[in-house]
Design a protein around this motif. Sequence first.
Motif, PDB file in Angstrom:
ATOM      1  N   LEU A   1       0.825  -1.211   0.000  1.00 46.59           N
ATOM      2  CA  LEU A   1       0.000   0.000   0.000  1.00 46.59           C
ATOM      3  C   LEU A   1       0.859   1.261   0.000  1.00 46.59           C
ATOM      4  O   LEU A   1       0.485   2.265  -0.622  1.00 46.59           O
ATOM      5  CB  LEU A   1      -0.959  -0.006   1.193  1.00 46.59           C
ATOM      6  CG  LEU A   1      -2.075  -1.046   1.130  1.00 46.59           C
ATOM      7  CD1 LEU A   1      -2.862  -1.065   2.435  1.00 46.59           C
ATOM      8  CD2 LEU A   1      -2.996  -0.813  -0.068  1.00 46.59           C
ATOM      9  N   ASP A   2       2.007   1.221   0.676  1.00 48.90           N
ATOM     10  CA  ASP A   2       2.929   2.359   0.645  1.00 48.90           C
ATOM     11  C   ASP A   2       3.323   2.677  -0.796  1.00 48.90           C
ATOM     12  O   ASP A   2       3.269   3.833  -1.233  1.00 48.90           O
ATOM     13  CB  ASP A   2       4.197   2.071   1.456  1.00 48.90           C
ATOM     14  CG  ASP A   2       3.987   2.074   2.956  1.00 48.90           C
ATOM     15  OD1 ASP A   2       2.944   2.603   3.418  1.00 48.90           O
ATOM     16  OD2 ASP A   2       4.870   1.533   3.667  1.00 48.90           O
ATOM     17  N   LYS A   3       3.727   1.657  -1.526  1.00 52.36           N
ATOM     18  CA  LYS A   3       4.142   1.841  -2.918  1.00 52.36           C
ATOM     19  C   LYS A   3       2.985   2.329  -3.795  1.00 52.36           C
ATOM     20  O   LYS A   3       3.161   3.213  -4.631  1.00 52.36           O
ATOM     21  CB  LYS A   3       4.714   0.534  -3.470  1.00 52.36           C
ATOM     22  CG  LYS A   3       6.054   0.159  -2.885  1.00 52.36           C
ATOM     23  CD  LYS A   3       6.547  -1.204  -3.335  1.00 52.36           C
ATOM     24  CE  LYS A   3       6.534  -1.352  -4.839  1.00 52.36           C
ATOM     25  NZ  LYS A   3       7.012  -2.674  -5.279  1.00 52.36           N
ATOM     26  N   MET A   4       1.822   1.767  -3.575  1.00 48.84           N
ATOM     27  CA  MET A   4       0.667   2.139  -4.395  1.00 48.84           C
ATOM     28  C   MET A   4       0.198   3.556  -4.085  1.00 48.84           C
ATOM     29  O   MET A   4      -0.226   4.286  -4.993  1.00 48.84           O
ATOM     30  CB  MET A   4      -0.459   1.128  -4.203  1.00 48.84           C
ATOM     31  CG  MET A   4      -0.103  -0.258  -4.734  1.00 48.84           C
ATOM     32  SD  MET A   4      -1.403  -1.466  -4.454  1.00 48.84           S
ATOM     33  CE  MET A   4      -2.592  -0.926  -5.705  1.00 48.84           C
TER      34      MET A   4
ATOM     35  N   GLU B   1      -7.160   7.812 -10.314  1.00 45.31           N
ATOM     36  CA  GLU B   1      -6.135   7.170 -11.148  1.00 45.31           C
ATOM     37  C   GLU B   1      -6.186   5.648 -11.000  1.00 45.31           C
ATOM     38  O   GLU B   1      -6.002   4.916 -11.976  1.00 45.31           O
ATOM     39  CB  GLU B   1      -4.735   7.690 -10.777  1.00 45.31           C
ATOM     40  CG  GLU B   1      -4.495   9.141 -11.107  1.00 45.31           C
ATOM     41  CD  GLU B   1      -5.061  10.111 -10.059  1.00 45.31           C
ATOM     42  OE1 GLU B   1      -5.570   9.664  -8.994  1.00 45.31           O
ATOM     43  OE2 GLU B   1      -5.015  11.323 -10.312  1.00 45.31           O
ATOM     44  N   GLY B   2      -6.442   5.177  -9.784  1.00 43.68           N
ATOM     45  CA  GLY B   2      -6.581   3.737  -9.556  1.00 43.68           C
ATOM     46  C   GLY B   2      -7.785   3.176 -10.296  1.00 43.68           C
ATOM     47  O   GLY B   2      -7.714   2.099 -10.890  1.00 43.68           O
ATOM     48  N   TRP B   3      -8.896   3.908 -10.256  1.00 39.65           N
ATOM     49  CA  TRP B   3     -10.088   3.485 -11.000  1.00 39.65           C
ATOM     50  C   TRP B   3      -9.816   3.476 -12.498  1.00 39.65           C
ATOM     51  O   TRP B   3     -10.227   2.545 -13.206  1.00 39.65           O
ATOM     52  CB  TRP B   3     -11.277   4.396 -10.689  1.00 39.65           C
ATOM     53  CG  TRP B   3     -12.014   4.001  -9.458  1.00 39.65           C
ATOM     54  CD1 TRP B   3     -12.018   4.645  -8.258  1.00 39.65           C
ATOM     55  CD2 TRP B   3     -12.848   2.849  -9.293  1.00 39.65           C
ATOM     56  NE1 TRP B   3     -12.797   3.969  -7.359  1.00 39.65           N
ATOM     57  CE2 TRP B   3     -13.321   2.860  -7.965  1.00 39.65           C
ATOM     58  CE3 TRP B   3     -13.231   1.809 -10.132  1.00 39.65           C
ATOM     59  CZ2 TRP B   3     -14.165   1.875  -7.453  1.00 39.65           C
ATOM     60  CZ3 TRP B   3     -14.067   0.825  -9.624  1.00 39.65           C
ATOM     61  CH2 TRP B   3     -14.525   0.858  -8.308  1.00 39.65           C
ATOM     62  N   ASP B   4      -9.117   4.495 -12.994  1.00 39.16           N
ATOM     63  CA  ASP B   4      -8.796   4.543 -14.429  1.00 39.16           C
ATOM     64  C   ASP B   4      -7.952   3.344 -14.841  1.00 39.16           C
ATOM     65  O   ASP B   4      -8.176   2.746 -15.897  1.00 39.16           O
ATOM     66  CB  ASP B   4      -8.052   5.840 -14.778  1.00 39.16           C
ATOM     67  CG  ASP B   4      -8.934   7.068 -14.728  1.00 39.16           C
ATOM     68  OD1 ASP B   4     -10.183   6.926 -14.704  1.00 39.16           O
ATOM     69  OD2 ASP B   4      -8.376   8.189 -14.711  1.00 39.16           O
ATOM     70  N   LEU B   5      -6.994   2.987 -13.990  1.00 35.57           N
ATOM     71  CA  LEU B   5      -6.148   1.830 -14.270  1.00 35.57           C
ATOM     72  C   LEU B   5      -6.977   0.547 -14.288  1.00 35.57           C
ATOM     73  O   LEU B   5      -6.800  -0.302 -15.168  1.00 35.57           O
ATOM     74  CB  LEU B   5      -5.037   1.733 -13.224  1.00 35.57           C
ATOM     75  CG  LEU B   5      -3.981   0.673 -13.475  1.00 35.57           C
ATOM     76  CD1 LEU B   5      -3.085   1.086 -14.641  1.00 35.57           C
ATOM     77  CD2 LEU B   5      -3.141   0.490 -12.223  1.00 35.57           C
ATOM     78  N   PHE B   6      -7.887   0.412 -13.336  1.00 34.85           N
ATOM     79  CA  PHE B   6      -8.759  -0.761 -13.293  1.00 34.85           C
ATOM     80  C   PHE B   6      -9.605  -0.837 -14.566  1.00 34.85           C
ATOM     81  O   PHE B   6      -9.674  -1.891 -15.210  1.00 34.85           O
ATOM     82  CB  PHE B   6      -9.669  -0.701 -12.061  1.00 34.85           C
ATOM     83  CG  PHE B   6     -10.667  -1.825 -11.993  1.00 34.85           C
ATOM     84  CD1 PHE B   6     -10.271  -3.106 -11.654  1.00 34.85           C
ATOM     85  CD2 PHE B   6     -11.999  -1.595 -12.294  1.00 34.85           C
ATOM     86  CE1 PHE B   6     -11.186  -4.154 -11.604  1.00 34.85           C
ATOM     87  CE2 PHE B   6     -12.920  -2.628 -12.247  1.00 34.85           C
ATOM     88  CZ  PHE B   6     -12.513  -3.907 -11.900  1.00 34.85           C
ATOM     89  N   ILE B   7     -10.228   0.255 -14.946  1.00 34.65           N
ATOM     90  CA  ILE B   7     -11.083   0.283 -16.135  1.00 34.65           C
ATOM     91  C   ILE B   7     -10.281  -0.034 -17.387  1.00 34.65           C
ATOM     92  O   ILE B   7     -10.713  -0.842 -18.222  1.00 34.65           O
ATOM     93  CB  ILE B   7     -11.796   1.650 -16.243  1.00 34.65           C
ATOM     94  CG1 ILE B   7     -12.825   1.777 -15.110  1.00 34.65           C
ATOM     95  CG2 ILE B   7     -12.451   1.836 -17.612  1.00 34.65           C
ATOM     96  CD1 ILE B   7     -13.354   3.184 -14.913  1.00 34.65           C
ATOM     97  N   GLN B   8      -9.110   0.568 -17.522  1.00 37.60           N
ATOM     98  CA  GLN B   8      -8.259   0.301 -18.679  1.00 37.60           C
ATOM     99  C   GLN B   8      -7.902  -1.181 -18.758  1.00 37.60           C
ATOM    100  O   GLN B   8      -7.972  -1.804 -19.822  1.00 37.60           O
ATOM    101  CB  GLN B   8      -6.987   1.138 -18.602  1.00 37.60           C
ATOM    102  CG  GLN B   8      -5.992   0.842 -19.706  1.00 37.60           C
ATOM    103  CD  GLN B   8      -4.662   1.549 -19.495  1.00 37.60           C
ATOM    104  OE1 GLN B   8      -4.485   2.324 -18.549  1.00 37.60           O
ATOM    105  NE2 GLN B   8      -3.715   1.282 -20.365  1.00 37.60           N
ATOM    106  N   SER B   9      -7.527  -1.754 -17.631  1.00 41.43           N
ATOM    107  CA  SER B   9      -7.143  -3.158 -17.592  1.00 41.43           C
ATOM    108  C   SER B   9      -8.299  -4.073 -17.982  1.00 41.43           C
ATOM    109  O   SER B   9      -8.131  -5.013 -18.765  1.00 41.43           O
ATOM    110  CB  SER B   9      -6.645  -3.515 -16.195  1.00 41.43           C
ATOM    111  OG  SER B   9      -6.362  -4.886 -16.117  1.00 41.43           O
ATOM    112  N   ILE B  10      -9.484  -3.800 -17.437  1.00 44.68           N
ATOM    113  CA  ILE B  10     -10.643  -4.645 -17.738  1.00 44.68           C
ATOM    114  C   ILE B  10     -11.012  -4.534 -19.206  1.00 44.68           C
ATOM    115  O   ILE B  10     -11.325  -5.543 -19.859  1.00 44.68           O
ATOM    116  CB  ILE B  10     -11.834  -4.276 -16.825  1.00 44.68           C
ATOM    117  CG1 ILE B  10     -11.499  -4.605 -15.367  1.00 44.68           C
ATOM    118  CG2 ILE B  10     -13.111  -4.972 -17.272  1.00 44.68           C
ATOM    119  CD1 ILE B  10     -11.120  -6.052 -15.103  1.00 44.68           C
ATOM    120  N   ARG B  11     -10.971  -3.350 -19.754  1.00 44.28           N
ATOM    121  CA  ARG B  11     -11.311  -3.182 -21.176  1.00 44.28           C
ATOM    122  C   ARG B  11     -10.324  -3.927 -22.069  1.00 44.28           C
ATOM    123  O   ARG B  11     -10.718  -4.565 -23.032  1.00 44.28           O
ATOM    124  CB  ARG B  11     -11.377  -1.701 -21.533  1.00 44.28           C
ATOM    125  CG  ARG B  11     -12.609  -1.050 -20.960  1.00 44.28           C
ATOM    126  CD  ARG B  11     -12.719   0.386 -21.338  1.00 44.28           C
ATOM    127  NE  ARG B  11     -13.950   0.948 -20.771  1.00 44.28           N
ATOM    128  CZ  ARG B  11     -14.182   2.226 -20.637  1.00 44.28           C
ATOM    129  NH1 ARG B  11     -13.302   3.112 -21.045  1.00 44.28           N
ATOM    130  NH2 ARG B  11     -15.322   2.631 -20.100  1.00 44.28           N
TER     131      ARG B  11
END
Length: 154
Positions: free
Chosen positions: A79-82, A107-117
């Motif tokens: 979590l520190d790194k993230m 930004e975390g949500w954007d990364l999740f959405i990008q990955s799922i797509r």
Amino acid sequence: MAAYVAAGGEESVQRVITALYGVTKKLDQWYARQLADLDLTQGEWAVVAALAKAGEESLTPSQLAEHTSVAPSSMTHRLDKMAQRGLVLRRPDADNRTRTFVSLTPEGWDLFIQSIRESDVVESDVLRGLTARERNELARLLEGVIAHLDDVED
């Protein structure tokens, strides 16, 4: 296949297990490349996915450690790194100052959405030879197999 059958394996069972292993192996290789492209470790992805599944509800580091099967001390480091990368936000619990809540940042949500797509494109391509009805039937059958995995003795 012939070697498995000659050794006493049931052909239909061996065909299914070999096919499942092959699909899993290929998808795991693709997912590993995708995570590398996103500059995420598998452990970090597990945190992103757990927080996304929680939706608007924040989770504690202990809950995240449990969801991702890691030691709480490892979760703290992760979590520190993230947080440094701007993917997660930690905030103290207003009712209990010893507890911290973690949630995804935009930004975390954007990364999740990008990955799922990106994953959906590949996963859809993997199943392109099946009709919607066949995909539903395959999902139903595999869900039944998964449900009984815990019944198999070690």
